[in-house]
Design an enzyme around this catalytic site. Sequence first.
Site, PDB file in Angstrom:
ATOM      1  CG  HIS A 101      20.214 -20.141 -17.084  1.00  0.00           C
ATOM      2  ND1 HIS A 101      19.184 -20.184 -16.752  1.00  0.00           N
ATOM      3  CD2 HIS A 101      20.199 -19.428 -18.013  1.00  0.00           C
ATOM      4  CE1 HIS A 101      18.049 -19.734 -16.985  1.00  0.00           C
ATOM      5  NE2 HIS A 101      18.858 -18.409 -18.326  1.00  0.00           N
ATOM      6  CG  LEU A 130      13.434 -40.282 -11.830  1.00  0.00           C
ATOM      7  CD1 LEU A 130      11.824 -40.183 -10.788  1.00  0.00           C
ATOM      8  CD2 LEU A 130      14.430 -39.627 -11.037  1.00  0.00           C
ATOM      9  CG  ASP A 165      11.047 -18.840 -12.379  1.00  0.00           C
ATOM     10  OD1 ASP A 165      12.061 -18.220 -13.044  1.00  0.00           O
ATOM     11  OD2 ASP A 165      10.107 -18.175 -11.977  1.00  0.00           O
ATOM     12  NE  ARG A 216      13.867 -16.189 -20.192  1.00  0.00           N
ATOM     13  CZ  ARG A 216      14.097 -16.766 -19.114  1.00  0.00           C
ATOM     14  NH1 ARG A 216      15.241 -16.812 -18.400  1.00  0.00           N
ATOM     15  NH2 ARG A 216      13.026 -16.609 -18.424  1.00  0.00           N
TER      16      ARG A 216
HETATM   17  C1  FPP Z   1      14.120 -19.962 -15.450  1.00  0.00           C
HETATM   18  O1  FPP Z   1      15.111 -19.172 -14.879  1.00  0.00           O
HETATM   19  C2  FPP Z   1      15.328 -21.495 -15.833  1.00  0.00           C
HETATM   20  C3  FPP Z   1      15.078 -21.576 -16.770  1.00  0.00           C
HETATM   21  C4  FPP Z   1      14.443 -20.998 -18.045  1.00  0.00           C
HETATM   22  C5  FPP Z   1      16.239 -22.905 -17.760  1.00  0.00           C
HETATM   23  C6  FPP Z   1      16.237 -23.495 -16.140  1.00  0.00           C
HETATM   24  C7  FPP Z   1      17.135 -24.627 -16.923  1.00  0.00           C
HETATM   25  C8  FPP Z   1      17.963 -24.716 -16.482  1.00  0.00           C
HETATM   26  C9  FPP Z   1      18.450 -24.857 -14.834  1.00  0.00           C
HETATM   27  C10 FPP Z   1      18.807 -26.209 -17.826  1.00  0.00           C
HETATM   28  C11 FPP Z   1      18.297 -27.143 -17.333  1.00  0.00           C
HETATM   29  C12 FPP Z   1      19.021 -28.171 -17.727  1.00  0.00           C
HETATM   30  C13 FPP Z   1      18.940 -29.619 -17.631  1.00  0.00           C
HETATM   31  C14 FPP Z   1      19.911 -31.273 -18.110  1.00  0.00           C
HETATM   32  C15 FPP Z   1      17.462 -30.165 -17.221  1.00  0.00           C
HETATM   33  P1  FPP Z   1      15.334 -17.819 -15.200  1.00  0.00           P
HETATM   34  O2  FPP Z   1      15.885 -17.228 -16.177  1.00  0.00           O
HETATM   35  O3  FPP Z   1      13.137 -16.984 -15.101  1.00  0.00           O
HETATM   36  O4  FPP Z   1      14.946 -16.843 -13.785  1.00  0.00           O
HETATM   37  P2  FPP Z   1      14.418 -15.433 -13.077  1.00  0.00           P
HETATM   38  O5  FPP Z   1      12.496 -15.519 -13.210  1.00  0.00           O
HETATM   39  O6  FPP Z   1      15.589 -14.922 -11.856  1.00  0.00           O
HETATM   40  O7  FPP Z   1      15.122 -14.134 -13.789  1.00  0.00           O
END
Ligand code: FPP
Length: 242
Positions: A37, A131, A20, A71
Amino acid sequence: MNTNNAQPNNIPQHVAIIMDGNGRWAKQRGWKRVMGHQNGIAAVRAATETAAQMGVKFLTLYAFSTENWQRSQSEVDALMSLLVDAIEKEVPELQKNKVRLLAIGNMQALPPKVAQKFERAIAQTAGNTGLTLIIALSYSGRWEIVDAAKRLCTKVLSKQLQPNDITEEEFARVLQTSAIPDPDLFIRTGGDQRISNFLLWQLAYTELHFADVLWPDFRREHFVAAIADYQQRERRFGKVNE
Ligand code: FPP
């Protein structure tokens, strides 16, 4: 908290992470949320490498929740293409490090291109013995439990199962995670201290660690600190230690 002193002999078998804080990380820089992201991929790599090096057997990452479909369309589209790109780029690295890829969640809800990329990468890495990296995609704990209930109802209706035969073990067998042990350690970055519909059944006795870092900044030292914290806990599973 000690960040470097994880003991080699008490490594959690399964670590599950809510990644997060991407949006906030980008906003702090005056950038679009999607940049958060994109920069989260380096943290995914760091977590995967550290988990493999430390001897963790299963690592589950919450990449996209069923709620995330709400979203903006542009953020959803950006996340989907990021997932496709990341999988495409990382497969050779996964192969080199003997990482086996799995996915949990409602794959039918994904755009076909994304589902196909994942299916292909899962098939390509199926023989790897290091893993196991599990990506939760269009996943939520309540969705999974309802889906499991439907599967059990189907078994009862076709007389493969009697209602009285439904035990916790039988229930766990129809969950997405049937072949995966429950997490020993849960990590959430970003500062919020909640489970947010992640692995609701499986987290029953998991140790919870909240890392005060936004996901794109998560690195080896944060992972090691979480393991060191886990190693301080006394796990009783509802029993008393005498
Ligand atoms: C939450 O942060 C994060 C996500 C909804 C997406 C996470 C995905 C990735 C990092 C890509 C993963 C890729 C692979 C291959 C596993 P948020 O957008 O809710 O952040 P905020 O709370 O600050 O708004």
